[in-house]
Design a protein around this motif. Structure first.
Motif, short mmCIF file in Angstrom:
data_model
loop_
_atom_site.label_atom_id
_atom_site.label_comp_id
_atom_site.label_asym_id
_atom_site.label_seq_id
_atom_site.Cartn_x
_atom_site.Cartn_y
_atom_site.Cartn_z
N MET A 9 41.15 28.69 32.84
CA MET A 9 40.15 29.65 32.41
C MET A 9 40.34 31.10 32.49
O MET A 9 40.58 31.56 33.50
CB MET A 9 38.65 29.24 33.06
N ASP A 10 40.62 31.94 31.52
CA ASP A 10 40.85 32.93 31.54
C ASP A 10 42.12 33.56 32.21
O ASP A 10 42.25 34.41 32.99
CB ASP A 10 39.47 34.08 31.95
N GLY A 11 43.14 32.55 32.16
CA GLY A 11 44.26 32.83 32.87
C GLY A 11 44.54 32.45 34.32
O GLY A 11 45.50 32.39 34.86
N LEU A 12 43.40 31.91 34.64
CA LEU A 12 43.43 31.57 36.21
C LEU A 12 43.33 29.82 36.42
O LEU A 12 42.54 29.30 35.66
CB LEU A 12 42.17 32.12 37.05
N PRO A 13 43.98 29.33 36.91
CA PRO A 13 44.26 27.83 37.32
C PRO A 13 43.05 27.15 37.79
O PRO A 13 42.55 27.75 38.93
CB PRO A 13 45.61 27.46 37.98
N TYR A 14 42.54 26.03 37.29
CA TYR A 14 41.51 25.20 37.92
C TYR A 14 42.13 23.75 38.10
O TYR A 14 41.42 22.83 38.58
CB TYR A 14 40.11 25.14 37.21
N THR A 15 43.45 23.91 38.25
CA THR A 15 44.21 22.67 38.75
C THR A 15 45.12 23.00 39.90
O THR A 15 45.68 23.87 39.97
CB THR A 15 45.25 22.29 37.85
N LEU A 16 44.93 22.07 40.97
CA LEU A 16 45.38 22.38 42.29
C LEU A 16 46.90 22.08 42.31
O LEU A 16 47.31 21.61 41.24
CB LEU A 16 44.67 21.46 43.23
N PRO A 17 47.66 22.35 43.43
CA PRO A 17 49.25 22.20 43.40
C PRO A 17 49.43 20.59 43.23
O PRO A 17 50.70 20.43 42.51
CB PRO A 17 49.51 22.87 44.57
N ASP A 18 48.73 19.97 43.43
CA ASP A 18 49.12 18.35 43.41
C ASP A 18 48.56 17.75 42.08
O ASP A 18 48.87 16.46 41.95
CB ASP A 18 48.23 17.59 44.60
N ALA A 75 20.37 15.74 40.06
CA ALA A 75 21.62 16.74 40.31
C ALA A 75 20.84 18.13 40.14
O ALA A 75 19.96 18.44 39.44
CB ALA A 75 22.81 16.58 39.65
N ARG A 76 21.40 19.07 41.05
CA ARG A 76 20.99 20.43 40.61
C ARG A 76 22.33 21.10 40.63
O ARG A 76 23.18 21.12 41.72
CB ARG A 76 20.10 20.96 41.86
N ARG A 77 22.59 22.42 40.27
CA ARG A 77 23.50 23.36 40.08
C ARG A 77 23.45 24.40 39.79
O ARG A 77 22.82 24.90 38.89
CB ARG A 77 24.57 22.54 38.87
N ASP A 78 23.95 25.62 40.57
CA ASP A 78 23.82 27.04 40.13
C ASP A 78 25.12 27.48 39.82
O ASP A 78 26.10 27.13 40.72
CB ASP A 78 22.97 27.82 41.49
N HIS A 79 25.29 28.27 38.87
CA HIS A 79 26.37 28.97 38.57
C HIS A 79 26.31 30.43 38.32
O HIS A 79 25.52 31.04 37.63
CB HIS A 79 26.71 28.26 37.42
N PHE A 80 27.54 31.33 38.87
CA PHE A 80 27.55 32.66 38.18
C PHE A 80 29.12 32.92 37.88
O PHE A 80 29.97 32.36 38.59
CB PHE A 80 27.51 33.55 39.56
N TYR A 81 29.23 33.51 36.73
CA TYR A 81 30.55 33.79 36.19
C TYR A 81 30.57 35.21 35.81
O TYR A 81 29.83 35.49 35.08
CB TYR A 81 31.07 32.95 35.08
N GLY A 82 31.62 35.96 36.33
CA GLY A 82 31.55 37.43 36.08
C GLY A 82 32.99 37.86 35.57
O GLY A 82 34.07 37.41 36.01
N LYS A 83 33.21 38.75 34.61
CA LYS A 83 34.41 39.43 34.22
C LYS A 83 34.44 40.68 33.97
O LYS A 83 33.68 41.25 33.02
CB LYS A 83 34.87 38.50 32.89
N SER A 86 45.78 46.40 30.62
CA SER A 86 44.52 46.00 31.04
C SER A 86 44.49 45.38 32.44
O SER A 86 45.66 44.58 32.81
CB SER A 86 43.56 45.17 30.18
N LEU A 87 43.59 45.53 33.23
CA LEU A 87 43.13 44.61 34.52
C LEU A 87 42.02 44.28 34.56
O LEU A 87 40.93 44.97 34.53
CB LEU A 87 43.72 45.78 35.50
N THR A 88 42.31 42.76 34.76
CA THR A 88 40.64 42.17 34.66
C THR A 88 40.42 41.46 36.07
O THR A 88 41.56 40.68 36.39
CB THR A 88 40.82 40.80 33.62
N PHE A 89 39.35 41.54 36.47
CA PHE A 89 38.78 40.85 37.74
C PHE A 89 37.82 39.74 37.24
O PHE A 89 37.04 40.03 36.48
CB PHE A 89 38.09 42.09 38.61
N ILE A 90 38.13 38.56 37.90
CA ILE A 90 37.09 37.47 37.50
C ILE A 90 36.49 36.92 38.85
O ILE A 90 37.46 36.74 39.91
CB ILE A 90 37.94 36.42 36.80
N LEU A 91 35.27 36.45 38.61
CA LEU A 91 34.79 36.14 39.92
C LEU A 91 33.89 34.77 39.59
O LEU A 91 33.12 34.82 38.46
CB LEU A 91 33.84 36.80 40.72
#
Length: 678
Positions: free
Chosen positions: A110-119, A212-220, A230-235
């Motif tokens: 997502m936005d160039g960052l992996p959400y798949t672990l090394p395994d 279930a309950r879920r809270d979420h913040f996403y910032g770019k 360009s330099l993009t910071f993602i949290l």
């Protein structure tokens, strides 16, 4: 000719006729994708790439929302388990169908960052859709360039920030006490631009013990010091304070009442809590007219506590309360060069990706929903280093694409729960493999492309798949081997006019040592190597604009996935439907802001076990939507499963207790209101 082919041919004919008769008809935009690691028109990419663009009004909720988005991708099956403790089950051309939780065999970014672990293990719960602009899905031989994944890659991209500051607040509520409140904002200040969203989601769940309950913040936040860089910071921060797990049902329980949950999930309070944090930087720079550089640096932490519906107090059982505390980090560097002269066109892409993960894995006895005695304690580490190079050569209408990727995946286990009854299960594993793809393509015209592609894939077990041995003894399953695969694909892409887009792909995949489920009991899965498997399939998609206010999509896939060696030779691989069909039609009036849509998804029957003795029948789910965009925001009403048909949402492959089925919902509604201010 089969019914799906007749439908596609009929719509294509209608599109072409309409385009020639009405010059004011809507026009499909040129799609630019990044799946091949370099931005280029999708028509030019010699691979199966599907692009799902966000609707002007988003009606997707966490979890099921991503399945809703991806339903129109041929070859992809997203099964909603109706359990936020287990996440979606996503498979591409049958890879990933074995996953008992999360996603396997598919790289997710997502936005160039992996959400798949090394395994190779991925999770979709940290993926917020509130800011997403488009999703790209890559499958076939070219996907081997992403390393440790046999199925392909899914990339999500958030939108660019608006030129003026925008603030939106919204609420969505629906069946089963489901609700979500969110705010999102974006804008530009000098050389900076930003996007951010914050949401709170809660539901009682369709099934008993399914809340279930879920809270979420996403910032770019992006900084553009000049026109070339360009330099993009993602949290990304996501909390799931609780998610109850209703577990699966047997055939009798499913027929009696699909909302019910088995008694033991109440006794042992089955469910999961987790916390995910991920942040990173992505730097991109054009180095003149020919060269482009992209680098990323990121880190993530994840804490998971899961209560399984049994005690786990037997010797060497490792307990039934899983406590995982992991930290991971990684970096990547990609460089591309494009050279064009009067005769030849060349493009080089090379780079590396590195990831490392440290995990504390503990297991405790489940004492009727309370954490009991310690039954497992180990420190796990895994790492992945991938280096790759790709080359494209173009001469007139002909192109040749080649690529090579070397992966090294290492596992290290330090067992700290050692006593007279529990031996030391420490150990190390190291997998290394070089994969490659190659294929020619021919640009038959300015609006059509033919290609042929060959590739070899590689997929290691994940820590979750190594965690338990099929014989029930303690320690890791060191007998599990990585699987390898050989892919062949032929494809045809055509834009018949500015209003019609057709994509067709036929493929064959032969795998050795494929990792499959050995057993699955109450959420604990063990795995084995199956020997040989074979997949042969056909995928067709058609996007069109029959009129200025209308847009339609058809997607059909056929997949014959079978064991090809051993005692099960000829049996169909479980968890994989033979055929899927999706169709949608959307109408929107730009002047009034009114919009309406209808979508239908059909999934053929699939088996739930290796022996093909248990199956889930085919199902058809119809969705209806109506709403209006106004100067102050928008509102919508959506019905899912409008025909109120009972069906199976997902299967538990090779269930050891006969509970193979996870029901889908009955008819549900969702209402949303968004207020916007610029």
């Amino acid at each position: 000719m089969s019914l799906p082919l007749l439908m596609i041919a009929g719509l294509a004919g209608a599109q072409v006729a309409d385009a020639s008769a009405d010059s004011d008809a809507g026009v499909l935009p040129v799609v630019v994708v990044s799946a091949s690691r370099s931005a280029e028109p999708e028509l030019d990419v010699p691979a199966s790439v599907s692009v799902v663009e966000a609707k002007p009004v988003q009606t997707a909720l966490p979890g099921s929302g991503l399945a809703q988005w991806l339903a129109q991708v041929p070859g992809l099956v997203a099964q909603d388990r109706l359990s936020y403790a287990q996440d979606l089950q996503i498979s591409l051309r049958g890879f990933g169908a074995r996953a008992s939780f999360g996603v396997r065999g598919i790289q997710i970014l997502m936005d160039g960052l992996p959400y798949t672990l090394p395994d190779g293990q991925s999770q979709t719960d940290p993926l917020s859709l509130l800011l997403v602009d488009r999703v790209e899905v890559l499958r076939g031989p070219t996907a081997v360039m992403y390393g440790n994944a046999a199925g392909g890659a899914i990339q999500l991209f958030t939108a660019d920030a608006p030129s003026q500051t925008v603030l939106e607040a919204g609420i969505r509520f629906g069946s089963d006490a489901t609700r979500e409140e969110h705010v999102r904002t974006g804008g530009r200040v000098g050389a900076f631009d930003y996007l951010a969203s914050l949401s709170n989601f809660a539901t009682d769940g369709f099934r008993d013990h399914g809340s279930a309950r879920r809270d979420h913040f996403y910032g770019k936040l992006r900084y553009r010091p000049d026109a070339s860089s360009s330099l993009t910071f993602i949290l990304n921060a996501e909390n799931q304070p609780f998610a109850e797990d209703p577990s699966s049902l047997n055939a009798g329980q499913l027929a009696e009442d699909p909302r019910q949950a088995v008694a033991r999930v109440f006794q042992y309070d089955a469910g999961e809590t987790h916390r995910h944090r991920q942040g990173g930087f992505v730097y991109a720079r054009d180095l003149g007219d020919q060269d482009h550089l992209q680098a990323s640096l990121w880190s993530a932490t994840r804490r998971v506590i899961q209560f399984l519906p049994f005690s786990g107090d037997e010797p060497l059982s490792s307990g039934a309360v899983v406590d995982l505390d992991s930290a991971s980090a990684g970096a990547s560097l990609h460089w591309s060069r494009t050279i064009r002269d009067s005769v030849l066109a060349q493009r080089w892409i090379t780079g590396f990706d590195f990831q490392r993960q440290h995990e504390t894995r503990k297991g405790f006895v489940n004492a009727d929903g309370m954490k009991g005695a310690l039954a497992r304690d180990e420190r796990d580490a895994s790492s992945r280093l991938g280096a790759f190079a790709q080359w494209r050569l173009g001469l007139a209408r002909w192109h040749l694409d080649t690529g090579i990727h070397h992966s090294r995946v290492a596992f290290d286990v330090d067992d700290r729960f050692v006593n007279a009854f529990n031996p030391d299960d420490s150990g190390q594993l190291d997998y290394s493999r070089t994969t490659a793809f190659a294929g020619p393509s021919w640009r038959a015209s300015s609006t059509s492309n033919l290609y042929l592609s060959f590739g070899k894939g590689f997929e290691t077990p994940s820590f979750a798949e190594l965690a338990y041995r099929p014989d029930g003894q303690g320690g890791l399953n060191f007998e599990l081997k990585p699987s390898t695969s050989r892919h062949v694909e032929a494809g045809y892409k055509a834009d018949f006019s500015s209003t019609t887009r057709l994509r067709l792909a036929a493929f064959s995949i032969e795998s050795d040592n494929e990792i499959v489920t050995a057993s699955n009991v109450d959420g604990r899965s063990t795995f084995r190597n199956a020997g040989g498997t074979s997949r042969k399939g056909l995928e067709i998609s058609l996007d069109g604009k029959p009129g200025e206010n209308l847009a339609g999509t058809l997607a059909w896939s056929l997949l014959n996935a079978r064991f090809s060696t051993g005692a099960l030779s000829g049996a169909r691989l479980p968890g994989i439907p033979r055929s899927t069909l999706f169709g949608s039609l959307r109408w929107e009036n730009a002047n009034s802001g009114l919009h309406a849509s209808v979508d239908a998804a059909w999934r053929g029957r699939m088996f739930a076990d290796d022996a093909n003795l248990h199956e889930a029948g085919g199902n058809l789910r119809l969705g209806l939507e109506f709403g209006k965009r106004q100067h102050w925001g928008d509102w919508f009403l959506r019905l899912d499963n409008a025909l109120d048909r009972r069906s199976v949402g997902a299967v538990v492959v090779n269930s050891g207790n006969g509970r193979y089925y996870q029901p889908a919902t009955d008819r549900t509604f969702l209402i949303g209101i968004n207020l916007q201010r610029e």
